[in-house]
Design a protein around this motif. Structure first.
Motif, mmCIF file in Angstrom:
data_model
loop_
_atom_site.group_PDB
_atom_site.id
_atom_site.type_symbol
_atom_site.label_atom_id
_atom_site.label_comp_id
_atom_site.label_asym_id
_atom_site.label_seq_id
_atom_site.Cartn_x
_atom_site.Cartn_y
_atom_site.Cartn_z
ATOM 1 N N SER A 1 -4.560 -3.788 4.374
ATOM 2 C CA SER A 1 -5.622 -3.579 3.391
ATOM 3 C C SER A 1 -5.311 -2.437 2.424
ATOM 4 O O SER A 1 -6.020 -2.263 1.432
ATOM 5 C CB SER A 1 -6.951 -3.295 4.099
ATOM 6 O OG SER A 1 -6.931 -2.016 4.730
ATOM 7 N N LYS A 2 -4.263 -1.671 2.687
ATOM 8 C CA LYS A 2 -3.908 -0.520 1.864
ATOM 9 C C LYS A 2 -2.788 -0.876 0.895
ATOM 10 O O LYS A 2 -1.920 -1.691 1.181
ATOM 11 C CB LYS A 2 -3.473 0.660 2.738
ATOM 12 C CG LYS A 2 -4.492 1.047 3.808
ATOM 13 C CD LYS A 2 -5.826 1.433 3.194
ATOM 14 C CE LYS A 2 -6.836 1.824 4.268
ATOM 15 N NZ LYS A 2 -8.186 2.118 3.713
ATOM 16 N N ASN A 3 -2.814 -0.201 -0.267
ATOM 17 C CA ASN A 3 -1.741 -0.407 -1.238
ATOM 18 C C ASN A 3 -0.427 0.181 -0.733
ATOM 19 O O ASN A 3 0.616 -0.468 -0.800
ATOM 20 C CB ASN A 3 -2.114 0.206 -2.584
ATOM 21 C CG ASN A 3 -3.249 -0.533 -3.264
ATOM 22 O OD1 ASN A 3 -3.435 -1.729 -3.045
ATOM 23 N ND2 ASN A 3 -4.005 0.159 -4.092
ATOM 24 N N ASN A 4 -0.483 1.421 -0.266
ATOM 25 C CA ASN A 4 0.710 2.079 0.261
ATOM 26 C C ASN A 4 0.681 1.969 1.784
ATOM 27 O O ASN A 4 0.122 2.808 2.483
ATOM 28 C CB ASN A 4 0.759 3.546 -0.179
ATOM 29 C CG ASN A 4 2.125 4.156 0.032
ATOM 30 O OD1 ASN A 4 2.752 3.954 1.069
ATOM 31 N ND2 ASN A 4 2.600 4.908 -0.947
ATOM 32 N N LYS A 5 1.265 0.920 2.280
ATOM 33 C CA LYS A 5 1.163 0.604 3.704
ATOM 34 C C LYS A 5 1.955 1.576 4.567
ATOM 35 O O LYS A 5 1.547 1.889 5.695
ATOM 36 C CB LYS A 5 1.617 -0.837 3.925
ATOM 37 C CG LYS A 5 0.727 -1.838 3.199
ATOM 38 C CD LYS A 5 1.324 -3.209 3.150
ATOM 39 C CE LYS A 5 0.384 -4.191 2.449
ATOM 40 N NZ LYS A 5 0.056 -3.779 1.054
ATOM 41 N N GLN A 6 3.082 2.068 4.058
ATOM 42 C CA GLN A 6 3.875 3.010 4.838
ATOM 43 C C GLN A 6 3.151 4.345 5.003
ATOM 44 O O GLN A 6 3.230 4.971 6.063
ATOM 45 C CB GLN A 6 5.262 3.205 4.204
ATOM 46 C CG GLN A 6 5.262 3.639 2.750
ATOM 47 C CD GLN A 6 5.231 2.460 1.782
ATOM 48 O OE1 GLN A 6 4.817 1.375 2.138
ATOM 49 N NE2 GLN A 6 5.695 2.689 0.562
ATOM 50 N N THR A 7 2.418 4.756 3.992
ATOM 51 C CA THR A 7 1.635 5.984 4.102
ATOM 52 C C THR A 7 0.503 5.805 5.114
ATOM 53 O O THR A 7 0.222 6.714 5.910
ATOM 54 C CB THR A 7 1.058 6.369 2.728
ATOM 55 O OG1 THR A 7 2.136 6.681 1.833
ATOM 56 C CG2 THR A 7 0.144 7.582 2.837
ATOM 57 N N ALA A 8 -0.134 4.646 5.090
ATOM 58 C CA ALA A 8 -1.211 4.381 6.042
ATOM 59 C C ALA A 8 -0.701 4.476 7.478
ATOM 60 O O ALA A 8 -1.386 5.005 8.370
ATOM 61 C CB ALA A 8 -1.807 3.002 5.778
ATOM 62 N N LEU A 9 0.509 4.013 7.716
ATOM 63 C CA LEU A 9 1.074 4.062 9.074
ATOM 64 C C LEU A 9 1.343 5.493 9.525
ATOM 65 O O LEU A 9 1.122 5.839 10.692
ATOM 66 C CB LEU A 9 2.361 3.235 9.121
ATOM 67 C CG LEU A 9 2.143 1.715 9.146
ATOM 68 C CD1 LEU A 9 3.401 0.975 8.750
ATOM 69 C CD2 LEU A 9 1.670 1.280 10.532
ATOM 70 N N LEU A 10 1.779 6.342 8.615
ATOM 71 C CA LEU A 10 2.000 7.744 8.986
ATOM 72 C C LEU A 10 0.674 8.444 9.268
ATOM 73 O O LEU A 10 0.595 9.316 10.145
ATOM 74 C CB LEU A 10 2.781 8.465 7.888
ATOM 75 C CG LEU A 10 4.256 8.053 7.728
ATOM 76 C CD1 LEU A 10 4.918 8.864 6.622
ATOM 77 C CD2 LEU A 10 5.019 8.231 9.041
ATOM 78 N N TYR A 11 -0.371 8.104 8.532
ATOM 79 C CA TYR A 11 -1.696 8.665 8.815
ATOM 80 C C TYR A 11 -2.165 8.251 10.212
ATOM 81 O O TYR A 11 -2.735 9.054 10.962
ATOM 82 C CB TYR A 11 -2.710 8.199 7.764
ATOM 83 C CG TYR A 11 -2.661 8.964 6.465
ATOM 84 C CD1 TYR A 11 -2.496 10.349 6.454
ATOM 85 C CD2 TYR A 11 -2.787 8.327 5.245
ATOM 86 C CE1 TYR A 11 -2.457 11.058 5.264
ATOM 87 C CE2 TYR A 11 -2.739 9.024 4.042
ATOM 88 C CZ TYR A 11 -2.571 10.397 4.068
ATOM 89 O OH TYR A 11 -2.518 11.099 2.882
#
Length: 341
Positions: free
Chosen positions: A169-179
């Protein structure tokens, strides 16, 4: 990334065969008009052509140097991802006592690398090399894994259903995973499953992943300055168009000077201008095209950074570190024509 020692001339000629054919046809046409039809006004002084050629050589050299710098920087960034990923696997295994939590943290990291490489493979408007016919042929034969499998399917083995839906659901999926990773570590620390010191160490590694991700995204999202790329593209073509008007008269003059000493060769010497001019034009065009292809090191061409192979290599290392069954660990992506994907 090409793994054998060198390109062969055959491969380079095949890669540029269309342009080489048109260049040869153009030079032949000018030679016929000048030598057979008698349009001797198709003649330009050699000095200005040589000056333009020198300027074009400097521009192409600058472009190739800048393109190689971008490729080398990208390779160093992904080399940093390799080192930090191994450190992550080691520290998670030794600092987190719950094997289930170790499994989740390691698999989520693999998902992060997967999301990052998919983001790097996404085409940008300024990435046009894949639109050329011979580059399309390459992509049709050797497709990067990111072009063959959807991101959702690639992430599914590493995330549970809730996390997968959240990430997609996020535009920056790699950033979401680090969060998510950071929140997970915080929860483990609050539950007493992770020491304060270990928590800080793992958070530092997440910060390093953010840094490396940002550097990779910077190269991807900031193109080689288009004014330089466009000018070199047009200047090379201008030089190729002008070159026959300087070379053909020179060969005709040399042929006339050979009439007394070599009467059998002299009448035909002028036609040597065709392969000679074609060869010179091919060198300039090929060097410009190499620089143009190398501007974007994540497109998946033969000279790009093999981020798919790098990511898969890290995944294999981490899963073997967790003593998984070798039969369940995916194999490295295959090489095609000595090229890592």
């Amino acid at each position: 990334m090409l793994t054998k020692n060198r390109y062969s001339i055959k491969e380079l000629l095949y890669w540029t065969r269309k342009e080489t054919f048109y260049i040869g046809l153009y030079v032949t046409l000018i030679a016929i008009l000048y030598s057979v039809v008698g349009l001797e006004f198709l003649n330009l002084p050699w000095t200005p052509i040589a000056l333009i050629g020198t300027a074009v050589a400097f521009i192409i050299g600058f472009q190739n140097s800048a393109a190689y710098g971008r490729i080398w920087e990208a390779r160093k960034i992904w080399g940093g991802i390799v080192n930090s990923s191994r450190s992550w696997g080691m520290k998670v295994r030794d600092m987190v006592s719950d094997e289930k939590e170790v499994h989740i943290l390691v698999y989520r990291h693999i998902a992060w690398m997967t999301a990052l490489r998919y983001a790097m493979r996404q085409a940008r408007t300024w990435e046009v090399s894949h639109k050329e016919k011979t580059n399309k042929e390459w992509m049709d034969i050797i497709k990067p894994p990111e072009k063959q499998l959807a991101l959702e399917e690639a992430l599914r083995p590493y995330l549970d259903a809730g996390e997968l839906d959240y990430v997609l659901s996020k535009n920056n999926k790699q950033t979401a995973l680090l969060y998510i990773q950071s929140k997970h570590l915080k929860r483990l620390q609050e539950d007493g499953k992770l020491w304060e010191f270990s928590f800080l160490e793992l958070e530092k590694l997440l910060e390093e992943f953010f840094t490396l991700q940002g550097k990779s995204e910077r190269i991807k999202n900031f193109p080689y300055p288009r004014q330089y790329a466009t000018l070199s593209h047009f200047f090379v073509r201008l030089f190729v168009l002008m070159l026959p008007f300087g070379i053909i008269p020179e060969f005709v003059t040399i042929g006339e000077s050979l009439m007394e000493t070599h009467p059998l060769i002299a009448p035909y010497f002028k036609w040597l201008c065709i392969p000679f001019c074609t060869a010179v034009s091919w060198v300039f065009y090929t060097m410009e095209r190499i620089g143009r292809v190398g501007e974007n090191p994540f497109e998946g061409s033969a000279n790009d950074v093999p981020i798919s192979s790098i990511s898969r290599g890290i995944e294999i290392d981490l899963r073997q570190m967790m003593n998984e069954d070798h039969a369940g660990i995916p194999e490295q992506f295959p090489q095609y024509h000595h090229v890592q994907l």
